[in-house]
Design a protein around this motif. Structure first.
Motif, short mmCIF file in Angstrom:
data_model
loop_
_atom_site.label_atom_id
_atom_site.label_comp_id
_atom_site.label_asym_id
_atom_site.label_seq_id
_atom_site.Cartn_x
_atom_site.Cartn_y
_atom_site.Cartn_z
N ARG A 1 76.27 -8.49 -24.50
CA ARG A 1 74.96 -8.82 -25.07
C ARG A 1 74.95 -8.56 -26.59
O ARG A 1 74.44 -9.37 -27.36
N ASN B 1 74.44 -11.59 -29.22
CA ASN B 1 73.28 -11.51 -30.13
C ASN B 1 73.72 -11.49 -31.60
O ASN B 1 73.11 -12.13 -32.45
N PRO C 1 75.82 -10.21 -17.22
CA PRO C 1 75.57 -11.52 -17.82
C PRO C 1 75.83 -12.67 -16.86
O PRO C 1 75.20 -13.71 -16.94
#
Length: 126
Positions: A27, A31, A96
């Motif tokens: 993540r 990001n 994910p």
């Protein structure tokens, strides 16, 4: 989030299957770099700066895993896609990607889970 394209699914799978990349790191990388492919492109340089090499899963490995899932009647679903279980998505550190076999809608129905340990501590047994 709309469904991932086939190329994005391969990139997501490659990134999560790469050495030292768990859900939180995944993540953070996505990001920071704006997507899984951009993160994959950056990982070797990041690892070198950290003083080590990190094995990145290959396109062939990811494609083979996806094909094996398909042969078994399963599919890989990404966090944010419509079939991803809402309750699982709500936890910190949600994976994910998950593999689903069978009816995905069953994952959003009320369920009971039993979690145990092979070698439970005495306080855990209590």
């Amino acid at each position: 989030m709309p469904r991932l394209s086939p190329e994005q699914r391969v990139a997501w799978l490659r990134l999560i299957r790469s050495e030292n990349v768990g859900p939180r790191t995944f993540r953070d990388l996505v990001n920071h770099f704006g997507g899984a492919q951009a993160a994959l492109d950056a990982v070797p340089d990041l690892a070198r700066r950290g003083g080590r090499a990190i094995r990145v899963a290959s396109v062939a490995e990811a494609e083979d895993e996806l094909a094996a899932c398909e042969r078994r009647g399963a599919r890989v679903v990404a966090l944010g896609e419509p079939d991803y279980p809402a309750l699982l998505a709500s936890i910190e550190g949600a994976p994910p990607l998950i593999t689903i076999a069978g009816a995905a809608e069953a994952l959003n129905r009320p369920t009971v889970g039993i979690v145990g340990a092979r070698n439970a501590s005495s306080s855990g047994r209590t």
